[in-house]
Design a protein around this motif. Structure first.
Motif, PDB file in Angstrom:
ATOM      1  N   ILE A   1       1.905   5.959 -10.875  1.00  0.00           N
ATOM      2  CA  ILE A   1       2.510   4.831 -10.143  1.00  0.00           C
ATOM      3  C   ILE A   1       3.059   3.801 -11.133  1.00  0.00           C
TER       4      ILE A   1
ATOM      5  N   CYS B   1       0.808  -1.220   0.000  1.00  0.00           N
ATOM      6  CA  CYS B   1       0.000   0.000   0.000  1.00  0.00           C
ATOM      7  C   CYS B   1       0.843   1.272   0.000  1.00  0.00           C
TER       8      CYS B   1
ATOM      9  N   TYR C   1      -3.049   1.722  -4.307  1.00  0.00           N
ATOM     10  CA  TYR C   1      -3.026   3.156  -4.064  1.00  0.00           C
ATOM     11  C   TYR C   1      -4.225   3.521  -3.184  1.00  0.00           C
TER      12      TYR C   1
ATOM     13  N   VAL D   1      -2.140  -2.206 -10.219  1.00  0.00           N
ATOM     14  CA  VAL D   1      -2.398  -1.212  -9.172  1.00  0.00           C
ATOM     15  C   VAL D   1      -3.883  -1.235  -8.790  1.00  0.00           C
TER      16      VAL D   1
ATOM     17  N   LEU E   1       4.619   9.597  -3.242  1.00  0.00           N
ATOM     18  CA  LEU E   1       4.410   8.236  -3.745  1.00  0.00           C
ATOM     19  C   LEU E   1       5.699   7.640  -4.309  1.00  0.00           C
TER      20      LEU E   1
ATOM     21  N   GLY F   1       0.198   5.775  -0.431  1.00  0.00           N
ATOM     22  CA  GLY F   1      -0.841   6.808  -0.482  1.00  0.00           C
ATOM     23  C   GLY F   1      -0.395   8.044   0.247  1.00  0.00           C
TER      24      GLY F   1
ATOM     25  N   TYR G   1       1.802  14.889  -4.179  1.00  0.00           N
ATOM     26  CA  TYR G   1       1.598  13.436  -4.171  1.00  0.00           C
ATOM     27  C   TYR G   1       2.676  12.680  -4.947  1.00  0.00           C
TER      28      TYR G   1
ATOM     29  N   TYR H   1      -7.112   0.265  -6.408  1.00  0.00           N
ATOM     30  CA  TYR H   1      -7.512   1.502  -5.749  1.00  0.00           C
ATOM     31  C   TYR H   1      -8.227   1.168  -4.440  1.00  0.00           C
TER      32      TYR H   1
ATOM     33  N   HIS I   1      -2.823   6.501 -10.771  1.00  0.00           N
ATOM     34  CA  HIS I   1      -2.467   5.118 -11.139  1.00  0.00           C
ATOM     35  C   HIS I   1      -1.453   5.093 -12.282  1.00  0.00           C
TER      36      HIS I   1
END
Ligand code: PGA
Length: 243
Positions: free
Chosen positions: A186, A126, A162, A200, A141, A128, A137, A202, A183
């Motif tokens: 990432i 995980c 995420y 990934v 991340l 976030g 962010y 959510y 996403h």
């Protein structure tokens, strides 16, 4: 990833009881017989019971955490092998509640991921950002991803989840545009730095009312569900919303 194969992962957190297990599994046997890629991450003491109860189904059992050591004087902890031998095939590592309430660092998370992969567990890793970190962010991340995955060469058993911290248990869901944007970020970050594609998921206030539109997004390979996974009816509704 094909719509119907997207992962539907339940995270019971410290909820539900032993008496809920047969009821939950019975409902899944009846209404989700042919649904694939369902995982239920239960409190660690319930892993064995859940795994045995769901043996003849497609549902897999997961843990919500474990330590990185094999054995030893680590009062209160459980090892990856214990998780595995109890019947789990998945383990969540680095959940924001572990990071925020129990002070887990990226370095600790990295050791846990590595130890779990070594014994053959599939890791739901995980990441976030908090509300305060929302504007930056990308850097938050990137740091979580790169430090969490340091020196892990084979990512074939790693799934990233995420979960924007501000959307967990709050009823606030990221917009589909936001989910898609993050996403892709990432996936690109992992691809650029590790050279592979990772699925990934959510997570954050996913429920039957919003799961259809979230699961329809190309960049979403599944969902990680807390509150709405406690009742089998809602969990199955979300699984069915894969279309
Ligand atoms: P929630 O939790 O669905 O209750 O927001 C998600 C999670 O923390 O995994």
């Amino acid at each position: 990833m094909k719509q119907k194969e997207k992962y539907i992962v339940a995270n019971w957190k410290m909820n539900n009881d032993f008496s809920d297990i047969p009821v939950f599994v019975k409902y899944l046997k009846k209404y989700a017989k042919n649904q694939d890629n369902l995982v239920v991450c239960v409190p660690s003491v319930m892993i064995k019971t859940f795994a045995e109860e769901s043996k003849k189904t497609l549902v897999e059992t997961g843990a919500q955490n474990c330590y990185f050591k094999d054995k030893g004087a680590f009062t209160g902890e459980i090892s990856p092998n214990m998780v595995k031998s109890a019947g789990a095939t998945y383990v969540i590592i680095g959940h924001s509640e572990r990071r925020q309430i129990f002070g887990e660092t990226n370095e600790l998370i990295n050791r846990k991921i590595s130890a779990c992969l070594t014994v053959g567990l599939k890791v739901i890793f995980c990441v976030g950002e908090t509300l305060e970190e929302k504007s930056k962010y990308k850097s938050v991340l990137k740091k979580q991803l790169l430090e969490g995955l340091t020196a892990i060469n084979d990512l074939s058993n790693v799934i990233v989840a995420y979960e924007p911290v501000w959307a967990i248990g709050t009823g606030k869901v990221a917009t589909t545009a936001d989910i898609e944007k993050v996403h892709l970020y990432i996936k690109d970050t992992v691809k650029e730095n590790m050279g592979v594609d990772v699925p990934v998921l959510y997570g954050g206030s996913v429920k039957p009312l919003n799961s259809t539109e979230i699961l329809a997004l190309d960049s979403v390979d599944g969902v990680l569900i807390g509150g709405a996974s406690l009742k089998a009816e809602d969990f199955v509704k979300i699984a069915e919303s894969r279309g």
